[in-house]
Write an enzyme that holds these catalytic residues in place. Structure first.
Site, PDB file in Angstrom:
ATOM      1  N   GLU A  41     -17.919  20.996  -5.811  1.00 60.69           N
ATOM      2  CA  GLU A  41     -16.563  21.504  -5.930  1.00 60.69           C
ATOM      3  C   GLU A  41     -16.345  22.718  -5.017  1.00 60.69           C
ATOM      4  OE1 GLU A  41     -14.571  19.707  -7.444  1.00 60.69           O
ATOM      5  OE2 GLU A  41     -15.022  19.299  -9.527  1.00 60.69           O
ATOM      6  N   HIS A  82     -13.697  18.110  -2.614  1.00 61.58           N
ATOM      7  CA  HIS A  82     -15.068  17.943  -3.099  1.00 61.58           C
ATOM      8  C   HIS A  82     -15.695  16.671  -2.531  1.00 61.58           C
ATOM      9  CE1 HIS A  82     -13.881  15.726  -7.141  1.00 61.58           C
ATOM     10  NE2 HIS A  82     -14.156  14.847  -6.204  1.00 61.58           N
ATOM     11  N   ASN A 128      -9.284  18.245  -3.749  1.00 57.87           N
ATOM     12  CA  ASN A 128      -9.654  19.642  -3.501  1.00 57.87           C
ATOM     13  C   ASN A 128     -10.778  19.748  -2.467  1.00 57.87           C
ATOM     14  OD1 ASN A 128     -11.820  18.669  -4.904  1.00 57.87           O
ATOM     15  ND2 ASN A 128     -11.611  20.020  -6.673  1.00 57.87           N
ATOM     16  N   ASP A 156     -23.530  10.979  -8.238  1.00 53.72           N
ATOM     17  CA  ASP A 156     -23.289  11.862  -9.381  1.00 53.72           C
ATOM     18  C   ASP A 156     -23.100  11.083 -10.682  1.00 53.72           C
ATOM     19  OD1 ASP A 156     -20.855  10.747  -8.616  1.00 53.72           O
ATOM     20  OD2 ASP A 156     -19.998  12.620  -7.902  1.00 53.72           O
TER      21      ASP A 156
HETATM   22  C1  GLP Z   1     -14.645  11.681  -8.105  1.00 55.04           C
HETATM   23  C2  GLP Z   1     -16.090  11.479  -7.583  1.00 55.04           C
HETATM   24  C3  GLP Z   1     -16.169  11.564  -6.098  1.00 55.04           C
HETATM   25  C4  GLP Z   1     -14.993  10.808  -5.523  1.00 55.04           C
HETATM   26  C5  GLP Z   1     -13.714  11.560  -5.808  1.00 55.04           C
HETATM   27  C6  GLP Z   1     -12.431  10.880  -5.335  1.00 55.04           C
HETATM   28  O1  GLP Z   1     -14.505  12.685  -9.006  1.00 55.04           O
HETATM   29  N1  GLP Z   1     -17.110  12.293  -8.169  1.00 55.04           N
HETATM   30  O2  GLP Z   1     -17.411  11.071  -5.639  1.00 55.04           O
HETATM   31  O3  GLP Z   1     -15.126  10.701  -4.127  1.00 55.04           O
HETATM   32  O4  GLP Z   1     -13.650  11.962  -7.156  1.00 55.04           O
HETATM   33  O5  GLP Z   1     -12.035   9.880  -6.214  1.00 55.04           O
HETATM   34  P1  GLP Z   1     -10.989   8.756  -5.803  1.00 55.04           P
HETATM   35  O6  GLP Z   1     -11.709   7.857  -4.845  1.00 55.04           O
HETATM   36  O7  GLP Z   1     -10.668   8.052  -7.089  1.00 55.04           O
HETATM   37  O8  GLP Z   1      -9.834   9.427  -5.180  1.00 55.04           O
END
Ligand code: GLP
Length: 251
Positions: free
Chosen positions: A152, A147, A145, A74
């Site tokens: 989402e 995702h 959440n 993304d």
């Molecule tokens: C972000 C990314 C995800 C990621 C998630 C968790 O927003 N788009 O691909 O897995 O949030 O982030 P973190 O690893 O910092 O907890």
């Protein structure tokens, strides 16, 4: 019948990251031996940082990424590549600048593509994944959440790469990095659940107690759009790599 992902518990994020890096290294070497490229789907966020450090360490010890093609999950819309919070910047500073990957083999959605061209940009991204032979191994994190990528709560399982609106939990989790929630982009381009589920193998990493509840939910039988990570229950080859804290709710 749902296929509940298996999980492996590790003492620390570092030992889990090492195991994933070793796994990726074996995959690259075995495909190299067959004269094949390795196609990796990559994730951003705090969770995979140590994995990328381990991959850099393995590269310094002799692992080559010359035959590796990458596709990131993304990118934020409206954020320039040079912006310190762009995923392009993250991936280059955390991994790509330190390994021998060919720049042409690196793919991330372009967050600055103009509105009229977004749809064709997304379909080109899908086409590039197919032309590369499909994703051999997709690395995922998980949002609090549920995702995956930026799919989402409420995300359809039928979408390929598309534009999505960020959920309030995601915005609040990103607020500190952007200097406040108002500065967090509202939209992103993300591989869809359909793109993710088309990968041969999926490796999800989750660390820390803030992920324990959502990990437990993701591994509890029952697929729901409200927790997009539960879609992984319809994938036949997914493993969660967890530290003790993220796995504390599991038996
Ligand atoms: C972000 C990314 C995800 C990621 C998630 C968790 O927003 N788009 O691909 O897995 O949030 O982030 P973190 O690893 O910092 O907890």
């Amino acid at each position: 019948m749902p296929d509940i992902p298996s999980y492996r518990l590790f003492e620390s994020p570092q030992s889990a990251s090492r195991a994933v890096a070793d796994d990726i290294s074996q995959l690259i070497r075995s495909r190299d031996n067959k004269g094949k490229n390795t196609v990796l789907g990559l994730a951003t966020g705090n969770t995979p940082i140590e994995l990328y450090e381990e991959l850099i360490r393995l590269h310094r010890a002799g692992l080559s990424f010359r035959n590796v093609v990458t596709f990131n999950l993304d990118e934020y819309i409206g954020i320039d590549r040079e912006h310190c919070e762009s995923y392009w910047q993250f991936m280059h500073s955390r991994l790509f600048n330190h390994i021998d990957i060919t720049p042409e083999n690196i793919h991330l959605p372009d967050g600055m593509v103009c509105a009229d061209d977004i749809e064709s940009h997304c379909s080109t991204y899908e086409k590039q994944i197919k032309e590369a032979g499909g994703i051999d191994l997709q690395v995922l994190g998980i949002g609090r959440n549920g995702h995956i990528g930026f799919n989402e709560p409420g995300a359809s399982p039928d979408l390929a790469t598309h534009v999505t609106q960020l959920n309030e939990v995601t915005i609040s989790d990103a607020a500190a990095a952007f200097g406040g929630p108002d500065n967090v982009p509202q939209y992103a381009i993300t591989m869809g659940v359909k793109t993710i589920l088309a990968a041969q193998r999926i490796t999800l990493l989750a660390f820390g107690s803030s992920k324990a509840d959502i990990v437990k939910r993701a591994l509890t039988p029952g697929i729901t759009a409200e927790v997009p990570a539960t879609y992984l229950q319809s994938h036949h080859n997914t493993t969660f790599f967890l530290d003790q804290e993220a796995g504390e709710g599991l038996n």
